[in-house]
Design a protein around this motif. Structure first.
Motif, mmCIF file in Angstrom:
data_model
loop_
_atom_site.group_PDB
_atom_site.id
_atom_site.type_symbol
_atom_site.label_atom_id
_atom_site.label_comp_id
_atom_site.label_asym_id
_atom_site.label_seq_id
_atom_site.Cartn_x
_atom_site.Cartn_y
_atom_site.Cartn_z
ATOM 1 N N SER A 1 0.827 -1.206 0.000
ATOM 2 C CA SER A 1 0.000 0.000 0.000
ATOM 3 C C SER A 1 0.861 1.256 0.000
ATOM 4 C CB SER A 1 -0.914 0.010 1.233
ATOM 5 O OG SER A 1 -1.855 -1.036 1.178
ATOM 6 N N ALA A 2 1.928 1.256 0.800
ATOM 7 C CA ALA A 2 2.840 2.400 0.825
ATOM 8 C C ALA A 2 3.530 2.571 -0.524
ATOM 9 C CB ALA A 2 3.876 2.214 1.935
ATOM 10 N N MET B 1 8.593 11.461 -3.672
ATOM 11 C CA MET B 1 8.628 10.997 -2.292
ATOM 12 C C MET B 1 9.622 9.845 -2.158
ATOM 13 S SD MET B 1 5.443 9.744 0.150
ATOM 14 C CE MET B 1 4.562 9.207 -1.309
ATOM 15 N N PRO B 2 10.661 10.002 -1.332
ATOM 16 C CA PRO B 2 11.596 8.897 -1.100
ATOM 17 C C PRO B 2 10.902 7.702 -0.461
ATOM 18 C CG PRO B 2 12.491 10.990 -0.314
ATOM 19 C CD PRO B 2 11.037 11.220 -0.616
ATOM 20 N N VAL B 3 11.409 6.514 -0.723
ATOM 21 C CA VAL B 3 10.819 5.294 -0.170
ATOM 22 C C VAL B 3 10.751 5.320 1.360
ATOM 23 C CG1 VAL B 3 11.095 2.788 0.055
ATOM 24 C CG2 VAL B 3 11.441 3.893 -2.165
ATOM 25 N N PRO B 4 11.827 5.733 2.058
ATOM 26 C CA PRO B 4 11.730 5.762 3.527
ATOM 27 C C PRO B 4 10.609 6.651 4.046
ATOM 28 C CG PRO B 4 14.017 5.951 2.844
ATOM 29 C CD PRO B 4 13.194 6.080 1.603
ATOM 30 N N HIS B 5 10.370 7.783 3.380
ATOM 31 C CA HIS B 5 9.287 8.668 3.799
ATOM 32 C C HIS B 5 7.926 8.020 3.549
ATOM 33 C CE1 HIS B 5 11.787 12.637 3.660
ATOM 34 N NE2 HIS B 5 12.046 11.884 4.714
ATOM 35 N N ALA B 6 7.792 7.347 2.422
ATOM 36 C CA ALA B 6 6.520 6.690 2.121
ATOM 37 C C ALA B 6 6.186 5.652 3.188
ATOM 38 C CB ALA B 6 6.582 6.030 0.744
ATOM 39 N N LEU B 7 7.167 4.837 3.563
ATOM 40 C CA LEU B 7 6.952 3.819 4.589
ATOM 41 C C LEU B 7 6.681 4.463 5.944
ATOM 42 C CD1 LEU B 7 9.752 1.270 3.638
ATOM 43 C CD2 LEU B 7 7.302 1.041 3.220
ATOM 44 N N GLN B 8 7.477 5.451 6.286
ATOM 45 C CA GLN B 8 7.326 6.098 7.586
ATOM 46 C C GLN B 8 5.967 6.737 7.733
ATOM 47 O OE1 GLN B 8 9.877 9.480 8.265
ATOM 48 N NE2 GLN B 8 9.739 9.277 10.485
ATOM 49 N N TRP B 9 5.552 7.532 6.775
ATOM 50 C CA TRP B 9 4.291 8.247 6.890
ATOM 51 C C TRP B 9 3.103 7.310 6.803
ATOM 52 C CZ3 TRP B 9 6.336 12.329 2.903
ATOM 53 C CH2 TRP B 9 7.263 13.154 3.560
ATOM 54 N N TYR B 10 3.225 6.256 5.993
ATOM 55 C CA TYR B 10 2.101 5.338 5.855
ATOM 56 C C TYR B 10 1.850 4.586 7.155
ATOM 57 C CZ TYR B 10 -1.341 2.460 3.552
ATOM 58 O OH TYR B 10 -2.529 1.863 3.204
ATOM 59 N N PHE B 11 2.914 4.048 7.757
ATOM 60 C CA PHE B 11 2.721 3.280 8.984
ATOM 61 C C PHE B 11 2.413 4.182 10.171
ATOM 62 C CE2 PHE B 11 4.381 -0.177 6.496
ATOM 63 C CZ PHE B 11 3.789 -1.305 7.067
ATOM 64 N N GLN B 12 2.933 5.403 10.161
ATOM 65 C CA GLN B 12 2.543 6.344 11.208
ATOM 66 C C GLN B 12 1.063 6.695 11.085
ATOM 67 O OE1 GLN B 12 5.371 9.516 10.683
ATOM 68 N NE2 GLN B 12 6.775 8.681 12.221
ATOM 69 N N ALA B 13 0.579 6.826 9.861
ATOM 70 C CA ALA B 13 -0.847 7.090 9.646
ATOM 71 C C ALA B 13 -1.689 5.931 10.165
ATOM 72 C CB ALA B 13 -1.123 7.322 8.161
ATOM 73 N N MET B 14 -1.201 4.700 9.990
ATOM 74 C CA MET B 14 -1.904 3.548 10.552
ATOM 75 C C MET B 14 -1.981 3.658 12.073
ATOM 76 S SD MET B 14 -0.724 0.114 8.578
ATOM 77 C CE MET B 14 -1.706 -0.787 9.774
ATOM 78 N N GLY B 15 -0.869 4.112 12.666
ATOM 79 C CA GLY B 15 -0.867 4.279 14.116
ATOM 80 C C GLY B 15 -1.907 5.281 14.573
ATOM 81 N N LEU B 16 -2.077 6.359 13.810
ATOM 82 C CA LEU B 16 -3.099 7.346 14.146
ATOM 83 C C LEU B 16 -4.495 6.733 14.102
ATOM 84 C CD1 LEU B 16 -1.889 10.577 12.311
ATOM 85 C CD2 LEU B 16 -2.122 10.251 14.770
ATOM 86 N N ASN B 17 -4.726 5.882 13.117
ATOM 87 C CA ASN B 17 -6.055 5.302 12.941
ATOM 88 C C ASN B 17 -6.402 4.272 14.011
ATOM 89 O OD1 ASN B 17 -6.792 6.802 10.709
ATOM 90 N ND2 ASN B 17 -5.913 5.369 9.260
#
Length: 312
Positions: free
Chosen positions: A56-57, A71-87
């Motif tokens: 998904s990321a 968007m660099p790959v590390p940012h995509a992974l970081q922001w995607y999984f952090q967004a999951m944490g918010l949810n």
């Protein structure tokens, strides 16, 4: 109404709904099933869920870059999984996971106005493929589902197949129409990245990439759900899970609970009942899938850090 109050009400509604269906399904029976869940299948389900969100990321990154938001790959992974944490971890969060992704991408030094559109279309892409796979699963299980709706099985299957074909063809037809239409020239400034994306020479190829990635995401998500079922001793055909993911995941996304708790389990009971699955087992499947998401949100926070503030 204040956002904190709304979040509290959503949490209360979800918990009440979950408590209600657990009570009806026999809490002792549910507890016994969960206590004897197969640990290997649980690990397999968690890994499938992680793989689904990694893809998904990746899909989001590809879409964002198509719309000009590099968007660099590390940012995509970081922001995607952090967004999951918010949810799933922070029910009282000020912004949802999707808004968080859009804001973080927009604030990055390499982004542009395509940030918000990329997140919105990323969500639409997932829902689009989810419905297509769900309809395909319904067609494969027409002999079981059609009688529930008091319809002839052959007509039900034919209608589902027609829906799948039309549904899958719609994005390509829309892209072709947009290329030939002058509608894009009248878009507001915030939607201009859409005009640029459609005009690209390889836009059709990029659309196919999105479709394939969305299909892989849903297959992995269905695998995670099926592993949860297998952990509880449910040996259902894969076509059943292909059908079930649509109502289960759509219900979980309704904004009437937090993290899908309650609505997801209710949908599991309704979607799996025609296949002879008891309410206790169906609720157990929903709970395990929710725990997979909860574990991913927690792991994402531990490995990638907590979400940053979206406002200065």
């Amino acid at each position: 109404m204040k956002k904190s109050l709304k979040s509290g009400l959503r949490l209360l509604v979800g918990l009440l709904l979950l408590a209600g269906i657990v009570y009806v399904a026999d809490p002792l029976s549910l507890l016994q099933r969960l206590r004897h869940a197969d640990k290997l299948w649980l690990c397999a389900g968690l890994l499938a869920g992680i793989a689904s969100n990694l893809v998904s990321a990746w899909r989001w990154r590809e879409l964002a870059q198509w719309f000009g938001a590099r968007m660099p790959v590390p940012h995509a992974l970081q922001w995607y999984f952090q967004a999951m944490g918010l949810n799933v971890l922070l029910p009282g969060a000020v912004v949802g996971g999707d808004v968080y992704r859009a804001v973080m991408l927009q604030r990055s030094a390499v982004a542009n106005k395509g940030a918000g559109i990329s997140v919105f279309l990323d969500r639409i892409s997932g829902l689009w493929m989810l419905c297509a796979i769900g309809a395909a699963g319904a067609a494969l299980n027409a002999s079981v589902l059609a009688p529930v709706l008091h319809l002839p099985a052959e007509y039900f299957a034919a209608a589902c197949v027609a829906i799948v074909v039309i549904w899958l063809a719609m994005p390509m037809a829309l892209l072709h129409w947009l290329k030939k239409s002058s509608a894009l020239s009248r878009l507001p400034p915030w939607a201009k990245p859409l005009q640029v994306a459609v005009a690209q020479e390889h836009s059709a190829k990029l659309l196919w990439v999105q479709a394939l990635l969305s299909a892989l995401v849903q297959v992995l998500s269905a695998t995670a759900l099926a592993c949860g079922g297998a952990a509880l001793g449910l040996n259902l055909p894969w076509s059943v899970w292909a059908f079930a993911i649509a109502p289960i995941f759509l219900m979980a996304a309704l904004p009437v609970s937090v993290g899908g708790w309650g609505t997801r389990e209710a949908a599991c009971v309704a979607a799996l009942a025609p296949f002879g699955v008891t309410a206790a087992s169906a609720i157990g499947v929903g709970l395990l899938y929710g725990l997979f998401a909860l574990a991913q949100g927690a792991l994402g926070a531990l490995v990638l850090g907590l979400p940053a503030k979206t406002q200065k």
